[in-house]
Scaffold this motif. Structure first.
Motif, short mmCIF file in Angstrom:
data_model
loop_
_atom_site.label_atom_id
_atom_site.label_comp_id
_atom_site.label_asym_id
_atom_site.label_seq_id
_atom_site.Cartn_x
_atom_site.Cartn_y
_atom_site.Cartn_z
N GLY A 84 25.47 -51.83 17.02
CA GLY A 84 24.59 -52.31 18.08
C GLY A 84 23.28 -51.55 18.18
O GLY A 84 22.31 -52.07 18.74
N SER A 85 23.24 -50.34 17.63
CA SER A 85 22.00 -49.55 17.70
C SER A 85 20.90 -50.17 16.86
O SER A 85 19.72 -49.90 17.09
N PHE A 86 21.26 -50.97 15.87
CA PHE A 86 20.25 -51.60 15.02
C PHE A 86 19.36 -52.52 15.86
O PHE A 86 18.13 -52.45 15.77
N THR A 87 19.98 -53.35 16.66
CA THR A 87 19.19 -54.30 17.45
C THR A 87 18.44 -53.62 18.59
O THR A 87 17.52 -54.21 19.16
N ASN A 88 18.80 -52.40 18.92
CA ASN A 88 18.04 -51.65 19.92
C ASN A 88 16.66 -51.26 19.40
O ASN A 88 15.73 -51.05 20.20
N HIS A 89 16.53 -51.13 18.07
CA HIS A 89 15.29 -50.64 17.47
C HIS A 89 14.55 -51.70 16.66
O HIS A 89 13.34 -51.57 16.46
N PHE A 90 15.24 -52.73 16.17
CA PHE A 90 14.61 -53.70 15.28
C PHE A 90 14.95 -55.11 15.74
O PHE A 90 16.12 -55.43 15.97
N ARG A 91 13.94 -55.95 15.84
CA ARG A 91 14.17 -57.30 16.36
C ARG A 91 14.78 -58.22 15.31
O ARG A 91 15.30 -59.29 15.65
N SER A 92 14.70 -57.82 14.03
CA SER A 92 15.25 -58.65 12.97
C SER A 92 15.39 -57.82 11.70
O SER A 92 14.83 -56.71 11.61
N LYS A 93 16.11 -58.37 10.73
CA LYS A 93 16.23 -57.69 9.44
C LYS A 93 14.87 -57.62 8.75
O LYS A 93 14.55 -56.63 8.08
N GLU A 94 14.06 -58.66 8.91
CA GLU A 94 12.72 -58.66 8.33
C GLU A 94 11.87 -57.53 8.89
O GLU A 94 11.18 -56.82 8.15
N ALA A 95 11.90 -57.38 10.22
CA ALA A 95 11.12 -56.32 10.86
C ALA A 95 11.60 -54.96 10.40
O ALA A 95 10.80 -54.04 10.19
N PHE A 96 12.91 -54.82 10.25
CA PHE A 96 13.48 -53.57 9.75
C PHE A 96 12.99 -53.27 8.34
O PHE A 96 12.54 -52.16 8.04
N ALA A 97 13.05 -54.27 7.46
CA ALA A 97 12.61 -54.07 6.08
C ALA A 97 11.13 -53.72 6.03
O ALA A 97 10.70 -52.92 5.18
N SER A 98 10.34 -54.29 6.92
CA SER A 98 8.92 -53.98 6.96
C SER A 98 8.70 -52.51 7.30
O SER A 98 7.84 -51.85 6.71
N GLU A 99 9.49 -51.98 8.23
CA GLU A 99 9.35 -50.56 8.59
C GLU A 99 9.87 -49.66 7.47
O GLU A 99 9.36 -48.55 7.27
N VAL A 100 10.90 -50.11 6.77
CA VAL A 100 11.37 -49.36 5.60
C VAL A 100 10.26 -49.29 4.56
O VAL A 100 10.01 -48.22 3.97
N LEU A 101 9.59 -50.40 4.33
CA LEU A 101 8.46 -50.43 3.40
C LEU A 101 7.37 -49.46 3.83
O LEU A 101 6.80 -48.73 3.01
N ASP A 102 7.07 -49.44 5.12
CA ASP A 102 6.04 -48.52 5.62
C ASP A 102 6.43 -47.07 5.35
O ASP A 102 5.59 -46.25 4.96
N ARG A 103 7.70 -46.76 5.57
CA ARG A 103 8.17 -45.39 5.33
C ARG A 103 8.05 -45.05 3.84
O ARG A 103 7.63 -43.95 3.48
N TYR A 104 8.41 -45.99 2.99
CA TYR A 104 8.31 -45.76 1.55
C TYR A 104 6.84 -45.61 1.13
O TYR A 104 6.51 -44.74 0.32
N PHE A 105 5.98 -46.44 1.70
CA PHE A 105 4.57 -46.38 1.34
C PHE A 105 3.91 -45.10 1.82
O PHE A 105 2.94 -44.63 1.21
N ASP A 106 4.40 -44.52 2.89
CA ASP A 106 3.89 -43.22 3.34
C ASP A 106 4.05 -42.18 2.24
O ASP A 106 3.15 -41.37 1.99
N VAL A 107 5.21 -42.20 1.58
CA VAL A 107 5.44 -41.27 0.47
C VAL A 107 4.51 -41.59 -0.69
O VAL A 107 3.93 -40.70 -1.32
N THR A 108 4.35 -42.87 -0.97
CA THR A 108 3.48 -43.30 -2.07
C THR A 108 2.05 -42.84 -1.83
O THR A 108 1.37 -42.39 -2.76
N ARG A 109 1.57 -42.98 -0.60
CA ARG A 109 0.21 -42.51 -0.28
C ARG A 109 0.04 -41.03 -0.64
O ARG A 109 -0.98 -40.62 -1.16
N GLY A 110 1.07 -40.25 -0.33
CA GLY A 110 1.00 -38.83 -0.64
C GLY A 110 0.92 -38.57 -2.13
O GLY A 110 0.18 -37.67 -2.58
N LEU A 111 1.64 -39.33 -2.92
CA LEU A 111 1.61 -39.17 -4.37
C LEU A 111 0.26 -39.60 -4.95
O LEU A 111 -0.26 -38.97 -5.88
N VAL A 112 -0.31 -40.67 -4.38
CA VAL A 112 -1.64 -41.12 -4.80
C VAL A 112 -2.66 -40.02 -4.52
O VAL A 112 -3.49 -39.68 -5.38
#
Length: 215
Positions: free
Chosen positions: A59-87
Protein backbone atom coordinates in the motif's frame (compact mmCIF):
# COMPACT_ATOMS: atom_id res chain seq x y z
CA UNK A 1 14.44 26.93 39.16
CA UNK A 2 16.75 28.90 36.85
CA UNK A 3 15.08 29.96 33.60
CA UNK A 4 17.65 28.10 31.46
CA UNK A 5 17.07 24.85 33.34
CA UNK A 6 13.30 25.23 33.04
CA UNK A 7 13.59 25.83 29.28
CA UNK A 8 15.78 22.78 28.91
CA UNK A 9 13.29 20.64 30.81
CA UNK A 10 10.40 21.89 28.69
CA UNK A 11 12.32 21.17 25.45
CA UNK A 12 13.14 17.68 26.65
CA UNK A 13 9.50 17.09 27.59
CA UNK A 14 8.30 18.27 24.17
CA UNK A 15 10.69 15.90 22.42
CA UNK A 16 9.43 13.02 24.52
CA UNK A 17 5.73 13.58 23.94
CA UNK A 18 6.00 14.59 20.26
CA UNK A 19 5.76 11.51 18.01
CA UNK A 20 8.63 11.09 15.58
CA UNK A 21 7.60 11.39 11.92
CA UNK A 22 7.52 8.11 10.07
CA UNK A 23 10.42 7.75 7.63
CA UNK A 24 9.36 8.00 3.99
CA UNK A 25 9.67 4.80 2.03
CA UNK A 26 9.73 6.62 -1.30
CA UNK A 27 13.51 6.54 -1.75
CA UNK A 28 13.67 2.84 -0.86
CA UNK A 29 10.91 2.07 -3.36
CA UNK A 30 12.64 4.06 -6.12
CA UNK A 31 15.98 2.37 -5.44
CA UNK A 32 14.31 -1.02 -5.53
CA UNK A 33 12.42 -0.11 -8.69
CA UNK A 34 15.63 0.80 -10.47
CA UNK A 35 17.14 -2.60 -9.69
CA UNK A 36 13.98 -4.55 -10.53
CA UNK A 37 13.37 -2.73 -13.84
CA UNK A 38 16.93 -3.40 -14.93
CA UNK A 39 16.31 -7.09 -14.29
CA UNK A 40 12.76 -7.61 -15.58
CA UNK A 41 11.98 -4.54 -17.69
CA UNK A 42 9.09 -2.11 -17.44
CA UNK A 43 6.28 -4.47 -18.41
CA UNK A 44 7.75 -7.32 -16.38
CA UNK A 45 7.93 -5.26 -13.20
CA UNK A 46 4.96 -5.36 -10.85
CA UNK A 47 4.16 -3.21 -7.83
CA UNK A 48 4.41 -6.34 -5.72
CA UNK A 49 7.93 -7.02 -7.01
CA UNK A 50 9.07 -3.48 -6.22
CA UNK A 51 7.61 -3.22 -2.75
CA UNK A 52 8.90 -6.69 -1.85
CA UNK A 53 12.40 -5.68 -2.97
CA UNK A 54 12.11 -2.47 -0.95
CA UNK A 55 10.82 -4.27 2.13
CA UNK A 56 7.80 -1.99 2.10
CA UNK A 57 4.06 -2.72 2.41
CA UNK A 58 2.34 -2.82 -0.95
CA UNK A 59 0.00 0.00 0.00
CA UNK A 60 2.94 2.37 0.44
CA UNK A 61 3.43 2.42 -3.33
CA UNK A 62 0.16 4.23 -3.96
CA UNK A 63 0.95 6.67 -1.15
CA UNK A 64 3.85 8.02 -3.24
CA UNK A 65 3.03 7.26 -6.89
CA UNK A 66 -0.25 7.79 -8.70
CA UNK A 67 0.52 5.10 -11.28
CA UNK A 68 3.15 2.67 -12.50
CA UNK A 69 3.93 5.12 -15.32
CA UNK A 70 4.54 7.96 -12.87
CA UNK A 71 6.75 5.66 -10.81
CA UNK A 72 8.80 4.62 -13.85
CA UNK A 73 9.21 8.28 -14.79
CA UNK A 74 10.72 9.03 -11.36
CA UNK A 75 12.96 5.97 -11.64
CA UNK A 76 14.17 7.37 -14.97
CA UNK A 77 14.85 10.73 -13.34
CA UNK A 78 16.90 9.06 -10.62
CA UNK A 79 18.87 7.11 -13.21
CA UNK A 80 19.42 10.21 -15.32
CA UNK A 81 20.77 12.08 -12.29
CA UNK A 82 23.62 9.57 -12.22
CA UNK A 83 24.08 9.87 -15.97
CA UNK A 84 24.38 13.66 -15.70
CA UNK A 85 27.20 13.18 -13.23
CA UNK A 86 29.06 10.85 -15.57
CA UNK A 87 28.62 13.29 -18.47
CA UNK A 88 30.03 16.11 -16.34
CA UNK A 89 32.92 13.94 -15.18
CA UNK A 90 34.04 13.47 -18.78
CA UNK A 91 32.93 16.57 -20.67
CA UNK A 92 33.86 19.12 -18.00
CA UNK A 93 37.44 17.85 -17.79
CA UNK A 94 39.30 20.80 -19.31
CA UNK A 95 42.59 18.95 -18.96
CA UNK A 96 41.48 16.98 -22.04
CA UNK A 97 40.80 18.21 -25.55
CA UNK A 98 37.10 18.23 -26.57
CA UNK A 99 37.56 15.15 -28.75
CA UNK A 100 39.30 13.30 -25.92
CA UNK A 101 36.43 14.24 -23.58
CA UNK A 102 33.97 12.53 -25.90
CA UNK A 103 36.08 9.38 -25.90
CA UNK A 104 36.51 9.65 -22.13
CA UNK A 105 32.74 9.49 -21.62
CA UNK A 106 32.43 6.32 -23.68
CA UNK A 107 35.32 4.77 -21.76
CA UNK A 108 33.71 5.63 -18.41
CA UNK A 109 30.46 3.97 -19.48
CA UNK A 110 32.36 0.96 -20.82
CA UNK A 111 33.98 0.54 -17.41
CA UNK A 112 30.63 0.58 -15.65
CA UNK A 113 29.15 -1.92 -18.12
CA UNK A 114 32.15 -4.18 -17.61
CA UNK A 115 31.58 -4.08 -13.85
CA UNK A 116 28.06 -5.42 -14.48
CA UNK A 117 29.39 -8.28 -16.60
CA UNK A 118 28.05 -6.72 -19.81
CA UNK A 119 24.61 -8.01 -18.89
CA UNK A 120 23.01 -4.72 -17.88
CA UNK A 121 22.82 -1.82 -20.28
CA UNK A 122 21.26 1.63 -20.13
CA UNK A 123 17.84 2.04 -18.55
CA UNK A 124 17.09 5.01 -20.80
CA UNK A 125 17.70 2.87 -23.88
CA UNK A 126 15.85 -0.10 -22.44
CA UNK A 127 12.70 1.89 -21.67
CA UNK A 128 12.92 3.68 -25.02
CA UNK A 129 12.49 0.30 -26.70
CA UNK A 130 9.99 -1.19 -24.30
CA UNK A 131 7.75 1.56 -22.99
CA UNK A 132 7.76 4.49 -25.43
CA UNK A 133 5.20 2.78 -27.67
CA UNK A 134 2.74 2.03 -24.87
CA UNK A 135 3.07 5.02 -22.56
CA UNK A 136 2.81 8.61 -23.76
CA UNK A 137 3.98 9.88 -20.39
CA UNK A 138 7.19 7.84 -20.59
CA UNK A 139 7.69 8.63 -24.27
CA UNK A 140 7.53 12.35 -23.52
CA UNK A 141 9.87 12.01 -20.54
CA UNK A 142 12.36 10.01 -22.58
CA UNK A 143 12.26 12.61 -25.37
CA UNK A 144 13.03 15.33 -22.84
CA UNK A 145 15.87 13.29 -21.37
CA UNK A 146 17.45 12.74 -24.78
CA UNK A 147 17.18 16.46 -25.58
CA UNK A 148 18.91 17.39 -22.32
CA UNK A 149 21.46 14.60 -22.72
CA UNK A 150 22.36 15.74 -26.23
CA UNK A 151 23.09 19.36 -25.28
CA UNK A 152 26.47 18.94 -23.50
CA UNK A 153 27.70 16.59 -26.23
CA UNK A 154 26.72 19.10 -28.92
CA UNK A 155 28.58 21.81 -27.01
CA UNK A 156 31.68 19.64 -26.71
CA UNK A 157 31.55 18.74 -30.42
CA UNK A 158 31.13 22.42 -31.30
CA UNK A 159 34.29 23.19 -29.29
CA UNK A 160 36.15 20.43 -31.13
CA UNK A 161 35.03 21.84 -34.49
CA UNK A 162 35.88 25.41 -33.52
CA UNK A 163 39.40 24.40 -32.54
CA UNK A 164 39.80 22.45 -35.79
CA UNK A 165 40.18 19.18 -33.92
CA UNK A 166 37.40 17.46 -35.88
CA UNK A 167 35.70 18.27 -39.19
CA UNK A 168 32.78 20.71 -39.37
CA UNK A 169 30.91 18.96 -42.16
CA UNK A 170 27.95 18.14 -39.89
CA UNK A 171 26.12 20.25 -37.32
CA UNK A 172 27.09 19.59 -33.67
CA UNK A 173 23.51 18.69 -32.73
CA UNK A 174 23.36 16.10 -35.51
CA UNK A 175 26.66 14.57 -34.47
CA UNK A 176 25.56 14.48 -30.84
CA UNK A 177 22.38 12.64 -31.87
CA UNK A 178 24.44 10.20 -33.92
CA UNK A 179 26.82 9.57 -31.04
CA UNK A 180 24.15 8.87 -28.43
CA UNK A 181 21.85 6.85 -30.71
CA UNK A 182 24.64 4.71 -32.13
CA UNK A 183 26.12 4.17 -28.69
CA UNK A 184 22.74 2.92 -27.46
CA UNK A 185 22.68 0.46 -30.35
CA UNK A 186 26.15 -0.79 -29.43
CA UNK A 187 25.02 -1.28 -25.82
CA UNK A 188 22.04 -3.35 -26.92
CA UNK A 189 24.28 -5.60 -29.00
CA UNK A 190 26.69 -5.86 -26.07
CA UNK A 191 23.88 -7.22 -23.90
CA UNK A 192 23.17 -9.94 -26.48
CA UNK A 193 26.82 -10.93 -26.86
CA UNK A 194 27.76 -10.43 -23.19
CA UNK A 195 31.08 -8.94 -24.23
CA UNK A 196 32.48 -5.49 -25.13
CA UNK A 197 33.13 -6.14 -28.82
CA UNK A 198 30.23 -3.98 -30.04
CA UNK A 199 31.34 -1.10 -27.79
CA UNK A 200 34.94 -1.31 -28.93
CA UNK A 201 33.88 -1.58 -32.58
CA UNK A 202 31.75 1.55 -32.33
CA UNK A 203 34.49 3.57 -30.64
CA UNK A 204 37.09 2.50 -33.17
CA UNK A 205 34.97 3.28 -36.22
CA UNK A 206 33.45 6.50 -34.88
CA UNK A 207 36.78 8.00 -33.91
CA UNK A 208 38.43 7.00 -37.17
CA UNK A 209 35.63 8.44 -39.31
CA UNK A 210 33.05 10.94 -37.99
CA UNK A 211 35.20 12.10 -35.07
CA UNK A 212 38.52 11.64 -36.79
CA UNK A 213 41.18 14.08 -35.63
CA UNK A 214 42.02 16.61 -38.32
CA UNK A 215 45.16 18.11 -36.78
Amino acid sequence: MPRSTFALDINTYVRIITPMPKPSLKDAILDAGLKVMFRTGYHGTSVRDVTAAAGAPQGSFTNHFRSKEAFASEVLDRYFDVTRGLVAEALDDIALTPRARLRRYLDIITGRLEADGYGRGCLIGDLSLEASGSSELLRARLAAIFAEWRAPFAACIRDAQTSGEIASEFEPDELAEFLLASWQGAILRMKVDRNPKALDRFKTIAFQTVFKETT
